[in-house]
Write a protein that holds these residues in place. Structure first.
Motif, PDB file in Angstrom:
ATOM      1  N   LEU A   1      11.827 102.480  15.727  1.00  0.00           N
ATOM      2  CA  LEU A   1      12.599 103.689  15.994  1.00  0.00           C
ATOM      3  C   LEU A   1      13.796 103.414  16.899  1.00  0.00           C
ATOM      4  CD1 LEU A   1       9.780 106.339  16.593  1.00  0.00           C
ATOM      5  CD2 LEU A   1      11.340 106.211  14.641  1.00  0.00           C
ATOM      6  N   SER A   2      13.671 102.437  17.781  1.00  0.00           N
ATOM      7  CA  SER A   2      14.758 102.136  18.720  1.00  0.00           C
ATOM      8  C   SER A   2      15.975 101.516  18.043  1.00  0.00           C
ATOM      9  CB  SER A   2      14.257 101.222  19.830  1.00  0.00           C
ATOM     10  OG  SER A   2      13.308 101.898  20.615  1.00  0.00           O
ATOM     11  N   ASP A   3      15.836 101.085  16.801  1.00  0.00           N
ATOM     12  CA  ASP A   3      17.011 100.599  16.064  1.00  0.00           C
ATOM     13  C   ASP A   3      17.910 101.757  15.617  1.00  0.00           C
ATOM     14  OD1 ASP A   3      16.819  97.778  16.071  1.00  0.00           O
ATOM     15  OD2 ASP A   3      15.290  97.841  14.507  1.00  0.00           O
TER      16      ASP A   3
ATOM     17  N   CYS B   1      11.199 101.579  28.367  1.00  0.00           N
ATOM     18  CA  CYS B   1      10.319 100.410  28.446  1.00  0.00           C
ATOM     19  C   CYS B   1      11.016  99.173  27.883  1.00  0.00           C
ATOM     20  CB  CYS B   1       9.021 100.698  27.695  1.00  0.00           C
ATOM     21  SG  CYS B   1       7.805  99.375  27.814  1.00  0.00           S
ATOM     22  N   GLU B   2      11.724  99.328  26.771  1.00  0.00           N
ATOM     23  CA  GLU B   2      12.427  98.191  26.165  1.00  0.00           C
ATOM     24  C   GLU B   2      13.521  97.653  27.083  1.00  0.00           C
ATOM     25  OE1 GLU B   2      11.568  99.220  21.491  1.00  0.00           O
ATOM     26  OE2 GLU B   2      13.388 100.021  22.410  1.00  0.00           O
ATOM     27  N   GLU B   3      14.147  98.529  27.841  1.00  0.00           N
ATOM     28  CA  GLU B   3      15.159  98.072  28.794  1.00  0.00           C
ATOM     29  C   GLU B   3      14.505  97.235  29.898  1.00  0.00           C
ATOM     30  OE1 GLU B   3      18.612  97.102  30.466  1.00  0.00           O
ATOM     31  OE2 GLU B   3      18.359  98.071  28.516  1.00  0.00           O
ATOM     32  N   ILE B   4      13.347  97.672  30.366  1.00  0.00           N
ATOM     33  CA  ILE B   4      12.612  96.899  31.378  1.00  0.00           C
ATOM     34  C   ILE B   4      12.202  95.548  30.799  1.00  0.00           C
ATOM     35  CG2 ILE B   4      10.488  96.787  32.740  1.00  0.00           C
ATOM     36  CD1 ILE B   4      10.678  99.911  32.905  1.00  0.00           C
ATOM     37  N   LEU B   5      11.653  95.555  29.593  1.00  0.00           N
ATOM     38  CA  LEU B   5      11.256  94.294  28.940  1.00  0.00           C
ATOM     39  C   LEU B   5      12.434  93.330  28.858  1.00  0.00           C
ATOM     40  CD1 LEU B   5       9.155  95.721  25.978  1.00  0.00           C
ATOM     41  CD2 LEU B   5       8.268  94.328  27.855  1.00  0.00           C
ATOM     42  N   ARG B   6      13.571  93.854  28.420  1.00  0.00           N
ATOM     43  CA  ARG B   6      14.772  93.027  28.264  1.00  0.00           C
ATOM     44  C   ARG B   6      15.177  92.419  29.609  1.00  0.00           C
ATOM     45  NH1 ARG B   6      17.275  95.459  24.737  1.00  0.00           N
ATOM     46  NH2 ARG B   6      17.654  97.377  25.877  1.00  0.00           N
ATOM     47  N   GLN B   7      15.263  93.251  30.639  1.00  0.00           N
ATOM     48  CA  GLN B   7      15.680  92.769  31.964  1.00  0.00           C
ATOM     49  C   GLN B   7      14.728  91.707  32.506  1.00  0.00           C
ATOM     50  OE1 GLN B   7      16.050  96.245  34.458  1.00  0.00           O
ATOM     51  NE2 GLN B   7      17.728  97.078  33.239  1.00  0.00           N
ATOM     52  N   GLU B   8      13.443  91.952  32.360  1.00  0.00           N
ATOM     53  CA  GLU B   8      12.458  91.011  32.890  1.00  0.00           C
ATOM     54  C   GLU B   8      12.454  89.692  32.117  1.00  0.00           C
ATOM     55  OE1 GLU B   8      10.665  91.416  35.792  1.00  0.00           O
ATOM     56  OE2 GLU B   8      12.029  93.136  35.946  1.00  0.00           O
ATOM     57  N   PHE B   9      12.637  89.762  30.814  1.00  0.00           N
ATOM     58  CA  PHE B   9      12.643  88.530  30.026  1.00  0.00           C
ATOM     59  C   PHE B   9      13.922  87.726  30.283  1.00  0.00           C
ATOM     60  CE2 PHE B   9      12.481  86.351  25.687  1.00  0.00           C
ATOM     61  CZ  PHE B   9      11.541  85.423  26.100  1.00  0.00           C
ATOM     62  N   VAL B  10      15.022  88.386  30.493  1.00  0.00           N
ATOM     63  CA  VAL B  10      16.273  87.689  30.834  1.00  0.00           C
ATOM     64  C   VAL B  10      16.095  86.936  32.155  1.00  0.00           C
ATOM     65  CG1 VAL B  10      18.667  88.049  31.595  1.00  0.00           C
ATOM     66  CG2 VAL B  10      17.857  89.124  29.496  1.00  0.00           C
ATOM     67  N   LYS B  11      15.412  87.553  33.119  1.00  0.00           N
ATOM     68  CA  LYS B  11      15.150  86.890  34.408  1.00  0.00           C
ATOM     69  C   LYS B  11      14.371  85.591  34.215  1.00  0.00           C
ATOM     70  CE  LYS B  11      14.898  91.084  37.189  1.00  0.00           C
ATOM     71  NZ  LYS B  11      13.967  91.961  37.953  1.00  0.00           N
ATOM     72  N   LYS B  12      13.553  85.525  33.179  1.00  0.00           N
ATOM     73  CA  LYS B  12      12.758  84.329  32.889  1.00  0.00           C
ATOM     74  C   LYS B  12      13.514  83.331  32.018  1.00  0.00           C
ATOM     75  CE  LYS B  12       8.192  86.267  33.272  1.00  0.00           C
ATOM     76  NZ  LYS B  12       7.750  85.339  34.303  1.00  0.00           N
TER      77      LYS B  12
ATOM     78  N   PRO C   1      13.374  94.762  20.541  1.00  0.00           N
ATOM     79  CA  PRO C   1      12.512  93.755  19.911  1.00  0.00           C
ATOM     80  C   PRO C   1      11.789  94.257  18.663  1.00  0.00           C
ATOM     81  CG  PRO C   1      11.343  94.770  21.726  1.00  0.00           C
ATOM     82  CD  PRO C   1      12.730  95.372  21.706  1.00  0.00           C
ATOM     83  N   TYR C   2      11.287  93.303  17.914  1.00  0.00           N
ATOM     84  CA  TYR C   2      10.270  93.569  16.907  1.00  0.00           C
ATOM     85  C   TYR C   2       8.937  93.414  17.640  1.00  0.00           C
ATOM     86  CZ  TYR C   2      13.864  92.603  13.357  1.00  0.00           C
ATOM     87  OH  TYR C   2      14.990  92.614  12.580  1.00  0.00           O
TER      88      TYR C   2
END
Length: 179
Positions: free
Chosen positions: A17-19, A55-66, A75-76
Motif C-alpha cells: 500500500l505504501s507504493d 514505521c517504514e520511515e523509522i525502518l529506513r532511518q535505522e537501516f541507513v544508520k547500519k 520495502p517489500y
C-alpha cells in the motif's frame, strides 16, 4: 535460511500500500475491507496506512544508520522461514519461498517480530529486540538466542512477535519473482 512472502493469489505478490499515494492506498484498503472480509487486512482501520508509513520511515532511518543500501523508498515484506499464522491471512493464500542467498545482504533488514509492534510506543516490555532493526549477521545472533517466534509463539500468547519480518529495499531479486 529461506524467506517467505505470503499474498493473495487474486492480487499477486509483493503489493505494498505504501507504493501508492495516501488517498489511493486508503481506497484500496477500503475495497479490501468490503470485498475480502475474511482477510487479515480487512480488520485494519484506515489509520493503518499512516501508521505503516511512519514505521517504514523509522525502518529506513535505522537501516541507513547500519550502512544499509536503500534502492526503494518503501520495502517489500517477507518473513524468515514458514509462518503457519501468516499462511492464514488471505482468502486465496499463496506464498513464495526465496533463499536468503539470492539477496544482496546490504539491501535487507530484519525486525524480530512484525515491524509495527516492534516500533509501537504502546509496547514497552523491555525485550532487547524492541525498537531495533538488524542486518543479516545480527539477526542470526538474535535467532541463536531466541529461536524463531513461530516456533514458540505462533498463536501470539507470549506477545506480538510471531515471526521475523524481513524488509527488502531493492527491486533486483524481487523483480525475478514478478515475471
Amino acid at each position: 535460511m529461506n524467506l517467505y512472502h505470503y499474498y493473495d493469489r487474486s492480487v499477486g505478490p509483493f503489493r505494498n500500500l505504501s507504493d501508492l499515494p495516501m488517498e489511493e492506498a486508503k481506497a484500496v484498503l477500503s475495497r479490501i475491507r468490503q470485498e475480502k472480509p475474511g482477510s487479515q487486512s480487512a480488520g485494519r482501520d484506515l489509520q493503518y496506512v499512516e501508521h505503516r508509513r511512519n514505521c517504514e520511515e523509522i525502518l529506513r532511518q535505522e537501516f541507513v544508520k547500519k550502512g544499509g543500501r536503500m534502492e526503494r523508498r518503501v520495502p517489500y515484506y517477507l518473513v524468515v522461514e514458514h509462518s503457519p499464522w501468516l499462511s492464514t491471512w488471505f482468502e486465496e493464500g499463496a506464498f513464495l519461498k526465496i533463499p536468503v542467498e539470492e539477496f544482496d545482504q546490504r539491501t535487507i533488514s530484519f525486525t524480530y517480530g512484525d515491524s509495527m509492534p516492534t516500533f509501537s510506543p504502546f509496547i514497552d516490555d523491555g525485550k532487547e529486540y524492541r525498537r531495533k532493526v538488524y542486518n543479516y549477521e545480527e539477526i542470526l545472533d538474535v535467532i541463536a538466542r531466541y529461536g524463531l517466534p513461530q516456533d514458540w509463539n505462533d498463536d501470539g500468547h507470549c506477545g506480538p512477535e510471531r515471526y521475523i519480518e524481513v524488509q527488502v529495499w531493492s527491486d533486483e531479486t524481487i523483480g525475478r519473482y514478478l515475471r
